[in-house]
Design an enzyme around this catalytic site. Structure first.
Site, mmCIF file in Angstrom:
data_model
loop_
_atom_site.group_PDB
_atom_site.id
_atom_site.type_symbol
_atom_site.label_atom_id
_atom_site.label_comp_id
_atom_site.label_asym_id
_atom_site.label_seq_id
_atom_site.Cartn_x
_atom_site.Cartn_y
_atom_site.Cartn_z
ATOM 1 N N GLY A 78 -17.830 22.100 44.279
ATOM 2 C CA GLY A 78 -16.897 21.504 43.317
ATOM 3 C C GLY A 78 -17.664 20.784 42.219
ATOM 4 C CB SER A 82 -15.002 17.344 42.824
ATOM 5 O OG SER A 82 -16.150 17.823 43.509
ATOM 6 C CG ASP A 108 -27.367 13.936 43.234
ATOM 7 O OD1 ASP A 108 -28.059 14.395 42.311
ATOM 8 O OD2 ASP A 108 -26.327 13.273 43.054
ATOM 9 N NE ARG A 125 -26.465 24.619 36.563
ATOM 10 C CZ ARG A 125 -25.763 23.484 36.424
ATOM 11 N NH1 ARG A 125 -25.153 22.965 37.457
ATOM 12 N NH2 ARG A 125 -25.668 22.885 35.258
ATOM 13 C CB ILE A 151 -22.359 21.582 41.475
ATOM 14 C CG1 ILE A 151 -22.418 20.062 41.228
ATOM 15 C CG2 ILE A 151 -21.399 22.237 40.490
ATOM 16 C CD1 ILE A 151 -22.857 19.671 39.824
ATOM 17 C CB SER A 152 -22.799 25.890 44.977
ATOM 18 O OG SER A 152 -21.847 25.103 45.657
#
Ligand SMILES: Nc1ncnc2c1ncn2[C@@H]1O[C@H](COP(=O)(O)OS(=O)(=O)O)[C@@H](OP(=O)(O)O)[C@H]1O
Ligand SMILES: Nc1ncnc2c1ncn2[C@@H]1O[C@H](COP(=O)(O)OP(=O)(O)O)[C@@H](O)[C@H]1O
Length: 248
Positions: A78, A82, A108, A125, A151-152
């Site tokens: 997300g 989020s 993180d 990423r 986040i992916s």
């Protein structure tokens, strides 16, 4: 001068002997034979070859029996803000209180060590997600409930991790929170910097987030209110329980 044509994986390659130097012509490039040998040697040094899988007498089944649970990966995806890390912590606490062993891989945090060489370009990423997918797979093989919160943003990268973990052991949890909510939280002040153009390629602002098409669990606001972290963790625990991951 002597020359021979050879097929090279569909491309033509001509081996020419002229005077003392034997050269290889591939397309428009000319290499000495010695240079070709070094390239071939580099390739075989860079890519693992001549390696064998080692079996161990204590395997996944034994570990899972010991822990009375089944290894799997809960992959939380997300936007920034989020609530991924908050859910990961809440879920881990809830599992711990039930006597289940879990481990959190937080995007993180991993960028402080394992992935400290990576930035936020699309290819970085992708490599970030690939590495975390591989590590998560090891944790699942160890018998743990591995909670990955990143986040992916790209669907293909998440799907590649899913492929690493067959038999429904990859449980994708989508934090389906609107950008406005995440931005209003702005716990780290990053959205403000991204809006000011001081961070480039920020997910949701000037870099895409591709929502899952068929995730296992979707968490979202209800009547304009976000469920509490404990409620959300409860939904994930119920899923794990229903699917038999919380016992062996
Ligand atoms: N450009 C850009 N885009 C998105 N996020 C950024 C960026 N730069 C720094 N950050 C901070 O990095 C955290 C996301 O790291 P991830 O490893 O989860 O990202 S990714 O999955 O590789 O996209 C993310 O943490 P969360 O807010 O917890 O999601 C941000 O704090
Ligand atoms: N379910 C929730 N309800 C209300 N606030 C939340 C909830 N989940 C997270 N938050 C708050 O939102 C902010 C971002 O949460 P965080 O877990 O750090 O998100 P992410 O890891 O996705 O960046 C934090 O200040 C956190 O306290």
């Amino acid at each position: 001068m002597r020359s021979t044509w050879e097929s090279n994986g569909g491309r033509d390659c001509v081996n020419v002997t002229s005077g003392l130097t034997e050269v290889v012509v591939i397309g428009v490039s000319v290499f000495t034979v010695e240079r070709c040998r070094r390239i071939i040697s580099d390739v075989s040094l860079n890519n693992s070859t001549n390696i064998f899988w080692q079996e161990c007498p204590v395997g996944k089944v034994e570990r899972q029996k010991l822990l009375n649970q089944k290894g799997c990966v809960v992959w939380i995806t997300g936007l920034s803000g989020s609530g991924k890390s908050t859910l990961a912590c809440s879920l881990s606490r809830e599992l711990h209180s039930r006597g289940k062993l879990s481990y959190v891989l937080d995007g993180d945090n991993l960028r402080h060590g394992l992935n400290m060489d990576l930035g936020f370009k699309p290819e970085d990423r992708t490599e970030n997600i690939r590495r975390v997918g591989e590590v998560a797979k090891l944790f699942a093989d160890a018998g743990l409930i591995c909670i990955a919160s990143l986040i992916s943003p790209y669907r293909k990268d998440r799907d590649a991790c899913r492929e690493m973990l067959p038999d429904a052991k990859f449980i994708e949890v989508f934090m389906n929170m609107p950008l406005e909510l995440c931005e209003s939280r702005d716990a780290k002040g990053l959205y403000k910097l991204a809006r000011a153009g001081k961070i480039k390629g920020f997910t949701g602002i000037d870099d895409p987030y591709e929502p899952p098409l068929n995730c296992e669990i979707k968490l979202q606001q209800q009547n304009g209110l976000c469920p509490t972290p404990v409620d959300m963790a409860g939904q994930v625990v119920s899923y794990l329980d229903d699917k038999g991951f919380l016992q062996y």
